[in-house]
Design a protein around this motif. Structure first.
Motif, short mmCIF file in Angstrom:
data_model
loop_
_atom_site.label_atom_id
_atom_site.label_comp_id
_atom_site.label_asym_id
_atom_site.label_seq_id
_atom_site.Cartn_x
_atom_site.Cartn_y
_atom_site.Cartn_z
N LEU B 35 46.48 30.69 38.64
CA LEU B 35 46.85 31.12 40.40
C LEU B 35 47.71 30.31 40.88
O LEU B 35 47.78 28.59 40.61
N PRO B 37 50.61 30.91 45.00
CA PRO B 37 51.14 31.57 46.18
C PRO B 37 52.42 31.79 45.04
O PRO B 37 52.96 30.78 43.88
N GLU B 157 51.80 38.18 36.05
CA GLU B 157 51.84 39.72 37.12
C GLU B 157 51.08 40.35 36.19
O GLU B 157 51.89 42.10 36.69
N HIS B 190 48.18 36.25 40.88
CA HIS B 190 48.07 35.94 42.27
C HIS B 190 46.99 37.44 43.05
O HIS B 190 46.60 37.65 43.74
N TYR B 299 40.68 29.72 47.21
CA TYR B 299 42.02 29.92 46.47
C TYR B 299 42.87 29.61 47.80
O TYR B 299 43.33 28.74 48.11
#
Lengths: 233, 310
Positions: B35, B37, B157, B190, B299
């Motif tokens: 994980l 950003p 992703e 994410h 997170y």
């Protein structure tokens, strides 16, 4: 089936399904030979050897240009779409991937160049009233020299397209087209000289073609996966 | 030996440090969530693991091998990037046949039929992929990634750009594949909800560093103080309940929400005392449950700390 033929067959299939590339290639394979055949016929008059020389002179740049057209589908599109990244993860070396793609470009480029040569021969023979198809040096030129030059062009252009970023590839494309126009001008000067196909010229062209092919292989060997991945848009 | 090992990995681009001393391992058969950003370096890590980029410092191994130089090891690994790796002008079956040829899949026709049925695309096998929806392409991309029965599969992703229905379908597919094919799944995402549902272990990457690396269960239960949610039988008792709880020394904080109290405890074993205090104040209780924090909260906390320079 070897990975080389797996890759090459896929590129050929994709080329045959790309209407835009096919139309461009066929228009060029017919339009350009017909236009130049008029010049060849006028310069050669009834001299069959001179007509052969003219046709031999135009088939090389036509072949190289066809290589460029099909490379845009096999190498550049794959990079633009990012799908090259997945291919680079396959258990195939980068060199083998480049060879397979280049082979997949050579086959359709060579076939369309032969079509262009056939159209040239037909048009020039009709206009000059001098049949040229039986000239053994011209046949040797078409059978050996032209495919080597197409392979060298496909290899060099393909390696460059893999290594360069999109902006650099755009500049390369413009440079290639302007270079081609310049080449046509030079060829018209050669054609108007009325010289035929000579064994010496064919030997030199073959040697240069093989040297370019070796150069393409050398350059492709220098391209890294990192270079390709970092220039994906 | 772990399926994936990353030790002291660092990497910079044009003088900017993307990864700093990143270390983690992924065990065989795990579904691992990576994980972080956007721009945190997740895809860079995957590319280094796959041998597409060189590490600046440190060492990476997949199945104990360096994929950059080992063709045989690459044959044991599958990958799905955002673009699915598919040619739009080829049919679904031809796309899979191409990769079957590259990976040397035995009896490719049977395997292709099996996978097309699994991803519910058997009736579209001969249609060009360019006519497929984004969700169908993603399903076919997953089928392509596992075509050669890899031991480890990297999914970058896999749910991005998909509608909620398609996201759920992809999530179910990943879970089914990890069970059926017993493969290690390295999931770069994410979509925190997705990761919490399907991953056994996660690492949170922010500011180029690993900020947390543990099982999802440990992260969500052990982070911060224990918390309890008390549902009141009569929402009208809320003010009185808050007042009662507020006087208890072992309660660190209390928020009321409708007919529920969310109490943070200073002492993990104080739940029975909390219940006794409320019952003693004649407050009727409908339900008491220990609440854990969501992966999203954890997170955001780690990413917030990283962005704050902590």
């Amino acid at each position: 089936m070897s990975t080389l033929s797996v890759i090459a067959r896929r590129e050929i299939r994709l080329a045959l399904r790309n209407r835009g590339v096919l139309i461009t290639a066929f228009v060029f394979a017919i339009w350009f030979p017909v236009m130049t055949a008029v010049g060849i016929a006028a310069a050669a008059g009834g001299d069959a050897a001179a007509v052969s020389g003219g046709i031999a002179a135009i088939t090389l740049p036509v072949g190289v240009f066809m290589g460029y057209i099909f490379c845009s589908d096999a190498f550049l599109r794959e990079k633009r779409d990012g799908t090259i990244e997945t291919l680079l993860c396959a258990p195939v070396s980068l060199q083998r991937l480049w060879e397979g793609k280049a082979l997949g470009v050579v086959v359709p480029a060579y076939l369309t160049t032969l079509l262009a040569a056939a159209v040239s021969i037909g048009a020039a023979s009709a206009l000059a009233e001098a049949p040229v198809a039986a000239d053994p040096l011209l046949l040797l030129h078409l059978a050996a020299v032209v495919p080597v030059w197409i392979a060298a062009a496909a290899g060099l252009i393909g390696a460059a397209q893999l290594a360069l970023g999109m902006r650099e590839n755009q500049i390369l494309g413009f440079a290639f087209i302007f270079g081609f126009i310049f080449l046509i001008g030079g060829l018209q000067a050669v054609i108007s000289g009325g010289s035929g196909v000579s064994a010496t010229a064919e030997a030199v062209l073959m040697a240069v073609g093989l040297a370019l092919l070796a150069l393409a292989r050398f350059i492709a060997g220098k391209v890294t996966k990192e270079r390709i991945v970092r220039t994906i848009p | 030996m772990s399926a994936v090992e990353v030790r002291g990995l660092s990497r910079s681009f044009d003088g900017r440090e993307i990864l700093r001393d990143v270390s983690f391992t992924v065990g065989h058969g795990e579904v691992f969530g990576y994980l972080g950003p956007n721009g945190a370096g997740k895809t860079t890590t995957i590319r280094i693991l796959l041998g597409l980029l060189a590490p600046g410092a440190g060492e990476v191994r997949v199945l104990g091998r360096d994929l950059a130089s080992d063709d045989d090891a690459r044959a044991r690994v599958g990958v799905l990037f955002d673009n699915n790796g598919l040619a739009d002008r080829m049919s679904a079956a031809d796309n899979l046949a191409y990769y079957a040829g590259l990976y040397g899949v035995e009896d490719p026709a049977e395997r292709i039929d099996e996978l097309l049925a699994l991803v519910d695309l058997a009736d579209r096998r001969d249609d060009p992929v360019g006519t497929f929806s984004t969700g169908m392409k993603r399903k076919l991309g997953i089928a392509r990634a596992i075509l050669h029965r890899p031991e480890v599969v990297f999914l970058d992703e896999p749910s991005s750009g998909l509608d909620p229905g398609a996201q759920r379908m992809v999530r179910d597919l990943i879970l089914e594949l990890s069970r059926r094919e017993e493969m290690t799944v390295f999931l770069n995402s994410h979509h925190l909800d997705e990761v919490q549902r399907i991953c056994s272990t996660v690492a949170i990457l922010a500011g180029g560093r690993i900020r947390a690396f543990d099982t999802v269960a440990n992260l969500t239960s052990a982070s911060g103080r224990p918390a309890v949610t008390v549902s009141l039988a009569d929402p009208g008792d809320r003010a009185r309940a808050c007042e009662t709880v507020g006087r208890l020394p072992f309660v660190a904080g209390c928020d009321a929400d409708g007919g529920a109290l969310h109490c943070t405890l200073a002492d993990p074993g104080a739940t029975p005392d909390l219940v006794a205090a409320l019952v003693g104040a004649n407050i009727r209780i409908e339900e008491v449950r220990r609440s854990s924090r969501s992966l999203e909260e954890i997170y955001l906390e780690h990413v917030g700390r990283a962005e704050g320079g902590a």
